[in-house]
Design an enzyme around this catalytic site. Structure first.
Site, short mmCIF file in Angstrom:
data_model
loop_
_atom_site.label_atom_id
_atom_site.label_comp_id
_atom_site.label_asym_id
_atom_site.label_seq_id
_atom_site.Cartn_x
_atom_site.Cartn_y
_atom_site.Cartn_z
N HIS A 105 6.23 -5.19 -7.70
CA HIS A 105 7.52 -4.58 -7.39
C HIS A 105 8.39 -5.51 -6.54
O HIS A 105 7.89 -6.43 -5.88
CB HIS A 105 7.32 -3.26 -6.63
CG HIS A 105 6.60 -3.43 -5.32
ND1 HIS A 105 7.22 -3.87 -4.17
CD2 HIS A 105 5.31 -3.23 -5.00
CE1 HIS A 105 6.34 -3.93 -3.19
NE2 HIS A 105 5.17 -3.56 -3.65
N GLU A 150 -1.18 0.98 -5.42
CA GLU A 150 -1.76 0.06 -4.44
C GLU A 150 -3.06 0.66 -3.89
O GLU A 150 -3.33 1.86 -4.03
CB GLU A 150 -0.73 -0.17 -3.32
CG GLU A 150 -1.17 -1.09 -2.20
CD GLU A 150 -1.48 -2.49 -2.68
OE1 GLU A 150 -2.61 -2.68 -3.20
OE2 GLU A 150 -0.64 -3.39 -2.53
#
Length: 214
Positions: free
Chosen positions: A12, A85
């Site tokens: 990202h 994550e």
């Protein structure tokens, strides 16, 4: 004859917490202005590519990045929580320095990359996290055998991906970069993963890498 499946994995774009070296984990932090520009630059760099499908972590920073990329004419992104994550437990929301000061023993085990150390506060161990990423990549490669996929994810996920594709163990310190919004290419040939290209960032005007999973 087995047809190779090719994956482009993108971390990202930058967030304010990346800039502060603050552990995000499963907390939902948006892109900052730099991250938004990076996402648009990544979209431009991938405009000529053709993807059978696009998958993204369901966390906001990844979804925002995927949305910007897909606006260039790619399939709409499918959000998959398995691409999140690593869960950092009590460390989430702390800077690395704060985590070390407040939880020195746990931080030492984290820094040493002990595979079976799980963060206090419902955090994941490195081995459990790696198993999660291994499983989702295998699933997507099987589901889209012979195709090309785009996956938008996180720094920690890409740490595992690089090790899967190169055969490197979990515990050694990271010796490769994971910049925000860079392009990382791996291929599955029916037997396993191999690394094709890593950290391509010609489309970026500099990108952050905290040298730790963030």
């Amino acid at each position: 004859m087995v047809t190779a499946t090719r994956l482009c994995l993108v971390r990202h774009g930058e967030t304010d917490w990346n800039a502060e070296r603050r552990l995000q984990g499963h907390l939902d932090i948006p892109l900052n202005a730099v991250g938004e520009r990076q996402a648009r630059a990544t979209a431009a760099s991938l405009a000529a590519e053709r993807f059978a499908a696009v998958y993204t972590s369901d966390l906001l920073r990844a979804r925002q990045t995927a949305a910007a990329i897909c606006a260039a004419g790619h399939p709409p992104p499918f959000a998959d929580a398995r691409l999140r994550e690593r869960h950092y437990g009590l460390f989430q929301g702390l800077t690395y320095a704060e985590a070390e000061a407040r939880h020195p023993q746990a931080y030492a085990r984290f820094h040493a990359r002990e595979p079976d150390f799980a963060f206090p506060g419902s955090g994941e161990s490195l081995s459990a996290f790696a198993a999660r990423i291994d499983a989702v990549l295998a699933d997507l490669a099987h589901r889209h055998a012979g195709g090309q996929l785009l996956i938008v994810c996180h720094g920690g996920v890409l740490d595992i991906v690089h090790r899967l594709a190169t055969g490197k163990a979990l515990q050694p310190p990271r010796d490769f970069v994971i910049p925000n919004a860079a392009l990382n290419w791996i291929v599955h040939d029916g037997q396993g993963w191999r690394l094709q290209a890593w950290a391509e960032q010609r489309h970026l005007d500099g990108a952050r890498d905290e040298l730790a999973n963030a």
